[in-house]
Design a protein around this motif. Structure first.
Motif, PDB file in Angstrom:
ATOM      1  N   LEU A  64      44.131  37.137  34.255  1.00 39.70           N
ATOM      2  CA  LEU A  64      43.166  37.907  35.047  1.00 39.70           C
ATOM      3  C   LEU A  64      41.866  37.121  35.025  1.00 39.70           C
ATOM      4  O   LEU A  64      41.271  36.910  33.950  1.00 39.70           O
ATOM      5  CB  LEU A  64      42.984  39.312  34.464  1.00 39.70           C
ATOM      6  CG  LEU A  64      44.138  40.298  34.726  1.00 39.70           C
ATOM      7  CD1 LEU A  64      43.938  41.592  33.959  1.00 39.70           C
ATOM      8  CD2 LEU A  64      44.314  40.591  36.212  1.00 39.70           C
ATOM      9  N   CYS A  74      38.925  41.759  38.809  1.00 41.09           N
ATOM     10  CA  CYS A  74      39.827  42.862  39.179  1.00 41.09           C
ATOM     11  C   CYS A  74      39.054  44.151  39.447  1.00 41.09           C
ATOM     12  O   CYS A  74      38.201  44.551  38.646  1.00 41.09           O
ATOM     13  CB  CYS A  74      40.840  43.083  38.070  1.00 41.09           C
ATOM     14  SG  CYS A  74      41.928  44.479  38.408  1.00 41.09           S
ATOM     15  N   THR A  75      39.379  44.788  40.565  1.00 45.71           N
ATOM     16  CA  THR A  75      38.714  46.038  40.918  1.00 45.71           C
ATOM     17  C   THR A  75      39.667  47.238  40.846  1.00 45.71           C
ATOM     18  O   THR A  75      39.387  48.298  41.391  1.00 45.71           O
ATOM     19  CB  THR A  75      38.069  45.916  42.315  1.00 45.71           C
ATOM     20  OG1 THR A  75      37.344  47.103  42.585  1.00 45.71           O
ATOM     21  CG2 THR A  75      39.105  45.701  43.398  1.00 45.71           C
ATOM     22  N   ALA A  76      40.791  47.042  40.184  1.00 51.28           N
ATOM     23  CA  ALA A  76      41.766  48.120  39.963  1.00 51.28           C
ATOM     24  C   ALA A  76      42.185  48.795  41.262  1.00 51.28           C
ATOM     25  O   ALA A  76      42.342  50.009  41.321  1.00 51.28           O
ATOM     26  CB  ALA A  76      41.217  49.154  38.968  1.00 51.28           C
ATOM     27  N   CYS A  77      42.397  47.995  42.304  1.00 46.79           N
ATOM     28  CA  CYS A  77      42.815  48.565  43.587  1.00 46.79           C
ATOM     29  C   CYS A  77      44.290  48.961  43.561  1.00 46.79           C
ATOM     30  O   CYS A  77      44.733  49.781  44.360  1.00 46.79           O
ATOM     31  CB  CYS A  77      42.558  47.581  44.718  1.00 46.79           C
ATOM     32  SG  CYS A  77      43.567  46.092  44.589  1.00 46.79           S
ATOM     33  N   GLY A  78      45.045  48.342  42.682  1.00 48.97           N
ATOM     34  CA  GLY A  78      46.452  48.715  42.524  1.00 48.97           C
ATOM     35  C   GLY A  78      47.407  48.001  43.454  1.00 48.97           C
ATOM     36  O   GLY A  78      48.608  48.257  43.421  1.00 48.97           O
ATOM     37  N   LEU A  79      46.892  47.095  44.322  1.00 52.16           N
ATOM     38  CA  LEU A  79      47.787  46.427  45.273  1.00 52.16           C
ATOM     39  C   LEU A  79      48.838  45.574  44.576  1.00 52.16           C
ATOM     40  O   LEU A  79      49.973  45.467  45.033  1.00 52.16           O
ATOM     41  CB  LEU A  79      46.962  45.564  46.237  1.00 52.16           C
ATOM     42  CG  LEU A  79      46.272  46.330  47.359  1.00 52.16           C
ATOM     43  CD1 LEU A  79      45.400  45.401  48.176  1.00 52.16           C
ATOM     44  CD2 LEU A  79      47.298  47.008  48.259  1.00 52.16           C
ATOM     45  N   CYS A  80      48.458  44.962  43.458  1.00 53.02           N
ATOM     46  CA  CYS A  80      49.430  44.137  42.729  1.00 53.02           C
ATOM     47  C   CYS A  80      50.569  45.003  42.199  1.00 53.02           C
ATOM     48  O   CYS A  80      51.742  44.620  42.267  1.00 53.02           O
ATOM     49  CB  CYS A  80      48.758  43.383  41.589  1.00 53.02           C
ATOM     50  SG  CYS A  80      47.776  44.446  40.519  1.00 53.02           S
ATOM     51  N   MET A  91      48.001  50.279  35.413  1.00 51.34           N
ATOM     52  CA  MET A  91      46.564  50.140  35.150  1.00 51.34           C
ATOM     53  C   MET A  91      45.881  51.499  35.186  1.00 51.34           C
ATOM     54  O   MET A  91      46.423  52.467  35.749  1.00 51.34           O
ATOM     55  CB  MET A  91      45.904  49.198  36.159  1.00 51.34           C
ATOM     56  CG  MET A  91      45.759  49.755  37.527  1.00 51.34           C
ATOM     57  SD  MET A  91      45.309  48.516  38.728  1.00 51.34           S
ATOM     58  CE  MET A  91      46.824  47.579  38.871  1.00 51.34           C
ATOM     59  N   TYR A 113      44.845  47.424  31.836  1.00 53.12           N
ATOM     60  CA  TYR A 113      45.685  46.674  32.769  1.00 53.12           C
ATOM     61  C   TYR A 113      46.819  46.096  31.940  1.00 53.12           C
ATOM     62  O   TYR A 113      46.574  45.358  30.985  1.00 53.12           O
ATOM     63  CB  TYR A 113      44.891  45.545  33.438  1.00 53.12           C
ATOM     64  CG  TYR A 113      45.624  44.899  34.590  1.00 53.12           C
ATOM     65  CD1 TYR A 113      45.257  45.141  35.908  1.00 53.12           C
ATOM     66  CD2 TYR A 113      46.703  44.048  34.353  1.00 53.12           C
ATOM     67  CE1 TYR A 113      45.944  44.558  36.973  1.00 53.12           C
ATOM     68  CE2 TYR A 113      47.405  43.464  35.405  1.00 53.12           C
ATOM     69  CZ  TYR A 113      47.010  43.723  36.709  1.00 53.12           C
ATOM     70  OH  TYR A 113      47.691  43.158  37.765  1.00 53.12           O
ATOM     71  N   CYS A 130      46.863  40.274  45.771  1.00 52.87           N
ATOM     72  CA  CYS A 130      45.513  40.551  45.271  1.00 52.87           C
ATOM     73  C   CYS A 130      44.417  40.126  46.269  1.00 52.87           C
ATOM     74  O   CYS A 130      44.327  38.957  46.622  1.00 52.87           O
ATOM     75  CB  CYS A 130      45.302  39.842  43.943  1.00 52.87           C
ATOM     76  SG  CYS A 130      43.684  40.203  43.240  1.00 52.87           S
ATOM     77  N   PRO A 131      43.589  41.062  46.721  1.00 55.93           N
ATOM     78  CA  PRO A 131      42.540  40.702  47.687  1.00 55.93           C
ATOM     79  C   PRO A 131      41.293  40.132  47.015  1.00 55.93           C
ATOM     80  O   PRO A 131      40.375  39.704  47.695  1.00 55.93           O
ATOM     81  CB  PRO A 131      42.214  42.055  48.337  1.00 55.93           C
ATOM     82  CG  PRO A 131      42.522  43.068  47.285  1.00 55.93           C
ATOM     83  CD  PRO A 131      43.590  42.511  46.424  1.00 55.93           C
ATOM     84  N   LYS A 132      41.251  40.155  45.704  1.00 53.84           N
ATOM     85  CA  LYS A 132      40.055  39.732  44.971  1.00 53.84           C
ATOM     86  C   LYS A 132      40.237  38.420  44.218  1.00 53.84           C
ATOM     87  O   LYS A 132      39.363  38.043  43.424  1.00 53.84           O
ATOM     88  CB  LYS A 132      39.641  40.827  43.959  1.00 53.84           C
ATOM     89  CG  LYS A 132      39.307  42.150  44.596  1.00 53.84           C
ATOM     90  CD  LYS A 132      38.002  42.047  45.357  1.00 53.84           C
ATOM     91  CE  LYS A 132      37.665  43.344  46.060  1.00 53.84           C
ATOM     92  NZ  LYS A 132      36.480  43.237  46.901  1.00 53.84           N
ATOM     93  N   ALA A 134      42.018  37.884  41.744  1.00 57.14           N
ATOM     94  CA  ALA A 134      41.807  38.274  40.347  1.00 57.14           C
ATOM     95  C   ALA A 134      42.993  37.929  39.466  1.00 57.14           C
ATOM     96  O   ALA A 134      42.819  37.638  38.288  1.00 57.14           O
ATOM     97  CB  ALA A 134      41.532  39.770  40.267  1.00 57.14           C
ATOM     98  N   ILE A 135      44.198  37.976  40.029  1.00 53.55           N
ATOM     99  CA  ILE A 135      45.380  37.698  39.197  1.00 53.55           C
ATOM    100  C   ILE A 135      46.104  36.461  39.711  1.00 53.55           C
ATOM    101  O   ILE A 135      46.278  36.288  40.916  1.00 53.55           O
ATOM    102  CB  ILE A 135      46.317  38.933  39.136  1.00 53.55           C
ATOM    103  CG1 ILE A 135      47.417  38.693  38.096  1.00 53.55           C
ATOM    104  CG2 ILE A 135      46.906  39.309  40.485  1.00 53.55           C
ATOM    105  CD1 ILE A 135      48.152  39.944  37.684  1.00 53.55           C
TER     106      ILE A 135
HETATM  107  S1  SF4 Z   1      45.429  43.490  43.304  1.00 56.88           S
HETATM  108 FE1  SF4 Z   1      43.904  42.243  42.221  1.00 56.88          FE
HETATM  109  S2  SF4 Z   1      42.056  43.457  42.256  1.00 56.88           S
HETATM  110 FE2  SF4 Z   1      43.729  44.830  42.785  1.00 56.88          FE
HETATM  111  S3  SF4 Z   1      44.342  45.730  40.810  1.00 56.88           S
HETATM  112 FE3  SF4 Z   1      45.645  43.948  41.108  1.00 56.88          FE
HETATM  113  S4  SF4 Z   1      44.580  42.272  40.096  1.00 56.88           S
HETATM  114 FE4  SF4 Z   1      43.121  43.927  40.333  1.00 56.88          FE
END
Ligand code: SF4
Ligand code: SF4
Length: 193
Positions: A64, A74-80, A91, A113, A130-132, A134-135
């Motif tokens: 991360l 990571c903004t904890a959007c949950g897309l991953c 998460m 997470y 991941c749109p950020k 982050a991962i």
């Molecule tokens: S998709 Fe990226 S930003 Fe969103 S929860 Fe997963 S790691 Fe975090």
């Protein structure tokens, strides 16, 4: 009796010669085969002293990432987690408080997470989703262990260190082809409709 497969062979009952009874030719033949292997290039290596290099696109343990200022991306959007075919990611999101801007880049962050490494198939879908940025999957191996619960990796193992010198290098896997793939939305097999 006729066999079902028709592959049966008649066993010869002929008498063995003197040489055959001494088994010497068979033993010598076997030794020659063994000896010939001494001069061939070995298929095995002396791991862990010697290690094979991985393919540039090898997908190993996740990281991360932090941004250039050291804040968690990571903004904890949950897309991953939604994209994960193995349902390996869980998460808990939390709201950033005043004064935590240097720790978390966005107003919402993952207070918990976790990735279950025993479920993970290292497909990389979480990275693509991941749109950020982050991962990322890295070229690091998930070490072996004897307890199943130790394979549930939390933020302590996944978030990269704050120190610039200890950050996890992800550039090796971000080859030109990978970056091209990420740019082309049509090729993203896990895009959400
Ligand atoms: S998709 Fe990226 S930003 Fe969103 S929860 Fe997963 S790691 Fe975090
Ligand atoms: S690499 Fe694939 S299986 Fe593993 S956590 Fe990411 S999406 Fe799930």
């Amino acid at each position: 009796m006729q066999s079902l497969t028709n592959r049966s062979k008649q066993v010869s009952n002929k008498e063995m010669t003197l040489l055959e009874r001494a088994y010497l030719p068979a033993i010598l033949n076997g030794m020659m085969i063994t000896l010939s292997h001494f001069f061939r290039k070995k298929a095995t290596i002396k791991y862990p002293e010697v290690k094979r290099s991985f393919a540039p696109v090898y997908r190993g343990m996740h990281v991360l990432k932090r941004d250039e200022n050291g804040a968690e991306r990571c903004t904890a959007c949950g897309l991953c987690a939604v994209a994960c075919p193995a349902e390996a990611i869980t998460m808990v999101s939390a709201e950033r408080k005043t004064g935590e801007e240097k720790l978390f880049r966005e107003e919402k962050y993952a207070s918990v997470y976790e990735i279950n490494m025993l479920r993970c198939i290292f497909c990389g879908d979480c990275e693509d989703a991941c749109p950020k940025e982050a991962i990322f999957l890295t070229d690091r191996i998930v070490p072996s262990d004897t307890l199943r619960e130790r394979f549930v990796y939390g933020k302590d193992l996944l978030v990269e260190p704050m120190e610039e010198s200890k950050r996890v290098d992800i550039s090796k896997r971000q080859t030109k082809e990978v970056l091209e793939f990420k740019k082309n939305k049509e090729l993203q097999h896990n895009r959400l409709k």
